[in-house]
Design a protein around this motif. Sequence first.
Motif, short mmCIF file in Angstrom:
data_model
loop_
_atom_site.label_atom_id
_atom_site.label_comp_id
_atom_site.label_asym_id
_atom_site.label_seq_id
_atom_site.Cartn_x
_atom_site.Cartn_y
_atom_site.Cartn_z
N ASN A 500 -46.59 -18.11 -29.44
CA ASN A 500 -45.88 -19.13 -29.34
C ASN A 500 -44.44 -19.03 -28.74
O ASN A 500 -43.69 -20.06 -28.56
CB ASN A 500 -45.51 -19.48 -31.08
CG ASN A 500 -47.00 -20.12 -31.59
OD1 ASN A 500 -47.94 -20.39 -30.96
ND2 ASN A 500 -46.90 -20.06 -32.83
N HIS A 501 -43.81 -18.02 -28.54
CA HIS A 501 -42.57 -17.63 -27.93
C HIS A 501 -42.74 -17.36 -26.58
O HIS A 501 -41.55 -16.73 -26.06
CB HIS A 501 -41.91 -16.70 -28.70
CG HIS A 501 -41.33 -17.05 -30.02
ND1 HIS A 501 -42.07 -17.37 -31.11
CD2 HIS A 501 -40.05 -17.19 -30.19
CE1 HIS A 501 -41.41 -17.62 -32.29
NE2 HIS A 501 -40.02 -17.50 -31.92
N GLU A 502 -43.88 -17.67 -26.12
CA GLU A 502 -44.03 -17.23 -24.50
C GLU A 502 -43.85 -15.81 -24.48
O GLU A 502 -43.35 -15.58 -23.26
CB GLU A 502 -43.29 -18.09 -23.53
CG GLU A 502 -43.61 -19.66 -23.54
CD GLU A 502 -42.73 -20.59 -22.90
OE1 GLU A 502 -42.01 -20.22 -22.21
OE2 GLU A 502 -43.21 -21.67 -22.95
N GLY A 503 -44.28 -14.93 -24.98
CA GLY A 503 -44.28 -13.45 -25.00
C GLY A 503 -45.34 -12.70 -24.72
O GLY A 503 -46.39 -13.44 -24.67
N TYR A 504 -45.39 -11.58 -24.97
CA TYR A 504 -46.78 -10.57 -24.95
C TYR A 504 -46.51 -9.44 -25.94
O TYR A 504 -45.42 -8.99 -26.01
CB TYR A 504 -46.68 -10.05 -23.37
CG TYR A 504 -47.73 -8.98 -23.32
CD1 TYR A 504 -49.18 -9.76 -23.18
CD2 TYR A 504 -47.76 -7.86 -22.94
CE1 TYR A 504 -50.38 -9.13 -22.93
CE2 TYR A 504 -48.80 -7.06 -22.86
CZ TYR A 504 -50.03 -7.52 -22.71
OH TYR A 504 -51.12 -6.94 -22.51
N LEU A 505 -47.59 -9.06 -26.63
CA LEU A 505 -47.75 -8.05 -27.65
C LEU A 505 -48.75 -7.29 -27.16
O LEU A 505 -50.00 -7.44 -26.78
CB LEU A 505 -48.07 -8.69 -28.77
CG LEU A 505 -48.19 -7.93 -30.16
CD1 LEU A 505 -47.02 -6.98 -30.24
CD2 LEU A 505 -48.78 -8.50 -31.32
N THR A 506 -48.34 -5.77 -27.09
CA THR A 506 -49.35 -4.66 -26.88
C THR A 506 -49.17 -3.52 -27.69
O THR A 506 -47.83 -3.48 -28.47
CB THR A 506 -49.46 -4.60 -25.40
OG1 THR A 506 -50.36 -3.60 -25.19
CG2 THR A 506 -48.19 -3.87 -25.05
N ALA A 507 -49.81 -2.66 -27.49
CA ALA A 507 -49.56 -1.26 -28.37
C ALA A 507 -50.27 -0.20 -27.58
O ALA A 507 -51.09 -0.34 -26.81
CB ALA A 507 -50.37 -1.51 -29.88
N SER A 508 -49.56 1.06 -27.98
CA SER A 508 -49.82 2.14 -27.51
C SER A 508 -50.10 3.33 -28.55
O SER A 508 -49.37 3.40 -29.47
CB SER A 508 -49.19 2.83 -26.18
OG SER A 508 -47.79 3.08 -26.75
N SER A 509 -51.07 4.11 -28.37
CA SER A 509 -51.36 5.15 -29.53
C SER A 509 -52.25 6.26 -29.29
O SER A 509 -53.15 6.04 -28.22
CB SER A 509 -51.88 4.38 -30.63
OG SER A 509 -51.96 5.18 -31.76
N GLN A 510 -52.28 7.22 -30.10
CA GLN A 510 -53.26 8.39 -29.95
C GLN A 510 -53.53 8.80 -31.56
O GLN A 510 -52.51 8.51 -32.28
CB GLN A 510 -52.81 9.44 -29.47
CG GLN A 510 -52.67 9.34 -27.89
CD GLN A 510 -54.04 9.20 -27.13
OE1 GLN A 510 -54.96 9.51 -27.50
NE2 GLN A 510 -53.75 8.22 -26.10
#
Length: 524
Positions: A500-510
């Motif tokens: 909705n805020h014209e952004g991007y969500l991601t994640a990194s993990s082990q």
Amino acid sequence: MSTSDRESASALTPADFGQRAELLQSILDQSPLGVIAHRAVRDDSGEICDFEVVAYNRKALEVVGVPEPAFGHGARLFELYPVQREYLDKLRRVVLEQVSFSEERLYEVTNRWLRLTFTPMPDGYLNTFEDITEAKTHFEELEQKNRKLEEQYHLLRSVIDNSPSGLILFEAIRDDQGRIEDFRYLLTNPSNAAVVHKSVEELEGERWLTLFPAFRGTEMEQILHDVTETGEARRLLMPVEIDAIQGWFNIQFVKQGDGVLMLFLDVTEAQLSKQEMENLNEELRRSNENLQQFAYIASHDLQEPLRKIQSFGDILQGQFGDQLGQRGMDLINRMQSAAQRMQSLVQDLLAFSRLSTDQGTFTTIDLNQLLVSVQNDLELAILKEGAQISIEPLPVIEGDTNQLRQLFQNLISNAVKFHPPDRTPRVQVRSQALPGSELPAGTPLSYSKNYVRIDIQDNGIGFDEKYLEQIFVMFQRLHGKQQYAGTGIGLAICKKIVENHEGYLTASSQPGEGATFTVILPRL
């Protein structure tokens, strides 16, 4: 020479011959043509091996570019011009067979073009030549211009023939009173020919209304008349359904001479796509109405029975606990727990539906103040788990306050919740400016904008990155609800808020090494 001529000549003195020779030389020097007389030079076997100059004029001296006395009476042709030996056989024929020949040649010594004529004379030949450099250059320039015009024509024709836009150049056909009665195809291209199902050759030179009489009296004919007579250009989007011509066309009409240049693009597919998009928007509108109805039901009709279940459960536990026994109390606890989970699920679904139907109001937000508010809301959970929260300075952005509070509350709450029992939760929040040119590969954001990157890093249980897409889908859980409480909607809500805020969500993990959730949002 006749007897009288010989007698007349014998009466001349050497001075007279000299004067006549000077006169003849003067006449030759006035000629615009170069003149050189050559006499054959023979070897011991009597074969012609060279030619010597016996006479020449001033023009010849200017053109050949060899100064006197090197060029003069007795000068040998092939000593002066070795390159000319290729002419030996030709020149022998002139002398021996008494034939003439002419040619144009670039004289490389002076870089001049000459028109040369070789004429036989007793035991030699007369070479007359004209300097045609200017005419030759002019001719070559004309040829070059013609070649360029031809190339330009073929280029323009290629552009026209390969253009996806239809093109027609119409010429008005008028009656005796000067009124337009029809239009003639002066020029057209394959794109137009394909639309009307004819070849270019079948169209050019023909009358428009003779080929397509169904256009008579239509808006198209009226526009062609108006543009031809007034010179005012027109542009419009219109459907055409005449004979075999079916579709939507974006058409431009421009006056050209006593006629019209008509350019058009078949936008039938785009128009159909637009109509399909409008239908989809209408379906989306109805879907949003259904969501709003669901939100109303979820807010009232669904939550009310759950509240009654919980209230009646409390009454049973308080007033009849002794009579129910351990088994009864256990069943009531399970009922209460299920009702609580159901209520949480309804509330999360309600929150998600509101994100889809209500985009909120954007204002300027100091994320530092927002995160203080989030920590206050999570104070009990933070104290219970003994979590350590570290927040570096954050930027000011534009957004919806309630949505962003929910975003960071969900992410920090997860970071505190998902940790091994023997490990104290540590959460670090930091940010950095992110130019569009440095966006991660595959990010569906604009490279012409500037962003801020906010990382929420924890030391929790982590996850296998092969499940990265799965964790942002509604109801997708990587852990059982007995192990970690939740509805499986929280990260889906986070993803929707960021979108909705014209952004991007991601994640990194082990697994076992914590996780970092990265939020990318537009900067002010």
